[in-house]
Motif scaffolding. Structure first.
Motif, PDB file in Angstrom:
ATOM      1  N   TRP A 160     -10.676 123.428  81.202  1.00 29.73           N
ATOM      2  CA  TRP A 160      -9.491 123.412  80.355  1.00 29.73           C
ATOM      3  C   TRP A 160      -9.848 122.987  78.940  1.00 29.73           C
ATOM      4  O   TRP A 160     -10.659 122.077  78.751  1.00 29.73           O
ATOM      5  CB  TRP A 160      -8.439 122.452  80.921  1.00 29.73           C
ATOM      6  N   VAL A 161      -9.238 123.645  77.966  1.00 27.66           N
ATOM      7  CA  VAL A 161      -9.380 123.262  76.564  1.00 27.66           C
ATOM      8  C   VAL A 161      -7.992 123.102  75.965  1.00 27.66           C
ATOM      9  O   VAL A 161      -6.995 123.562  76.526  1.00 27.66           O
ATOM     10  CB  VAL A 161     -10.201 124.295  75.752  1.00 27.66           C
ATOM     11  N   SER A 162      -7.943 122.439  74.812  1.00 26.38           N
ATOM     12  CA  SER A 162      -6.660 122.152  74.184  1.00 26.38           C
ATOM     13  C   SER A 162      -6.834 122.066  72.677  1.00 26.38           C
ATOM     14  O   SER A 162      -7.919 121.787  72.184  1.00 26.38           O
ATOM     15  CB  SER A 162      -6.125 120.824  74.717  1.00 26.38           C
ATOM     16  N   ASP A 163      -5.747 122.268  71.966  1.00 24.71           N
ATOM     17  CA  ASP A 163      -5.757 122.058  70.516  1.00 24.71           C
ATOM     18  C   ASP A 163      -5.534 120.600  70.159  1.00 24.71           C
ATOM     19  O   ASP A 163      -5.335 120.268  69.003  1.00 24.71           O
ATOM     20  CB  ASP A 163      -4.693 122.928  69.842  1.00 24.71           C
ATOM     21  N   GLY A 202     -13.374 124.799  67.891  1.00 25.13           N
ATOM     22  CA  GLY A 202     -13.139 123.378  67.683  1.00 25.13           C
ATOM     23  C   GLY A 202     -12.099 122.762  68.593  1.00 25.13           C
ATOM     24  O   GLY A 202     -11.430 121.805  68.227  1.00 25.13           O
ATOM     25  N   ARG A 203     -11.957 123.290  69.791  1.00 20.46           N
ATOM     26  CA  ARG A 203     -10.950 122.757  70.705  1.00 20.46           C
ATOM     27  C   ARG A 203     -11.465 121.551  71.474  1.00 20.46           C
ATOM     28  O   ARG A 203     -12.659 121.379  71.655  1.00 20.46           O
ATOM     29  CB  ARG A 203     -10.512 123.836  71.690  1.00 20.46           C
ATOM     30  N   SER A 204     -10.531 120.755  71.941  1.00 19.53           N
ATOM     31  CA  SER A 204     -10.852 119.644  72.826  1.00 19.53           C
ATOM     32  C   SER A 204     -11.119 120.201  74.227  1.00 19.53           C
ATOM     33  O   SER A 204     -10.653 121.281  74.578  1.00 19.53           O
ATOM     34  CB  SER A 204      -9.685 118.667  72.894  1.00 19.53           C
ATOM     35  N   VAL A 205     -11.853 119.444  75.034  1.00 20.42           N
ATOM     36  CA  VAL A 205     -12.185 119.878  76.386  1.00 20.42           C
ATOM     37  C   VAL A 205     -12.049 118.700  77.342  1.00 20.42           C
ATOM     38  O   VAL A 205     -12.354 117.568  76.985  1.00 20.42           O
ATOM     39  CB  VAL A 205     -13.609 120.486  76.425  1.00 20.42           C
ATOM     40  N   GLY A 213     -11.387 112.504  80.751  1.00 24.37           N
ATOM     41  CA  GLY A 213     -10.269 112.717  79.855  1.00 24.37           C
ATOM     42  C   GLY A 213     -10.504 113.880  78.927  1.00 24.37           C
ATOM     43  O   GLY A 213     -11.443 114.646  79.086  1.00 24.37           O
ATOM     44  N   LEU A 214      -9.628 113.976  77.936  1.00 24.90           N
ATOM     45  CA  LEU A 214      -9.691 115.035  76.948  1.00 24.90           C
ATOM     46  C   LEU A 214     -10.508 114.546  75.758  1.00 24.90           C
ATOM     47  O   LEU A 214     -10.216 113.501  75.191  1.00 24.90           O
ATOM     48  CB  LEU A 214      -8.272 115.388  76.499  1.00 24.90           C
ATOM     49  N   TYR A 215     -11.543 115.289  75.376  1.00 24.41           N
ATOM     50  CA  TYR A 215     -12.425 114.878  74.290  1.00 24.41           C
ATOM     51  C   TYR A 215     -12.617 116.006  73.300  1.00 24.41           C
ATOM     52  O   TYR A 215     -12.763 117.160  73.681  1.00 24.41           O
ATOM     53  CB  TYR A 215     -13.804 114.485  74.833  1.00 24.41           C
TER      54      TYR A 215
END
Length: 113
Positions: A36-39, A64-67, A77-79
């Motif tokens: 999973w990735v996130s902005d 440049g997304r968080s993972v 967690g999300l980094y």
């Protein structure tokens, strides 16, 4: 957490020297098991599923997304690379080549692989 859910071909190095790996996790919201990735949102419902490590590399280093990462123990967690205490990265040779092409910064000292 079963180690089979962690892909150890790419790892991110915590400021304390610990290694965090992409985490192949299940999302009840999406009904998918994936990377999973996130902005930047830390809500899984805002995340984007990524099926393969090459796609993950593109999302993290090109876009440049968080993972979501996990250390195989208790920390996860999300980094975003360069934030949240993630200081370096490394990978197997095949993945490192993909990451460098995607714009990743210079490699950390080799852990092995």
């Amino acid at each position: 957490m079963r180690s089979a859910l962690i892909d150890d071909s790419l790892w991110f190095i915590h400021k304390d020297g610990g290694c965090f790996y992409p985490w192949f996790r299940y999302s009840k919201h999406h009904r998918l098991r994936s990377f999973w990735v996130s902005d930047g949102s830390n809500l899984i419902q805002d995340a984007t599923p990524v099926a393969t490590v090459p796609e993950l590399v593109t999302e993290v280093f090109s876009r440049g997304r968080s993972v979501w990462l996990f250390d195989g123990g208790k920390r996860g967690g999300l980094y975003r690379f360069g934030h949240d205490a993630i200081r370096k990265w490394d990978a197997t040779q095949a993945v490192a080549t993909l990451a460098l092409r995607a714009g990743a910064p210079a490699l950390a000292d080799r852990r092995g692989g």
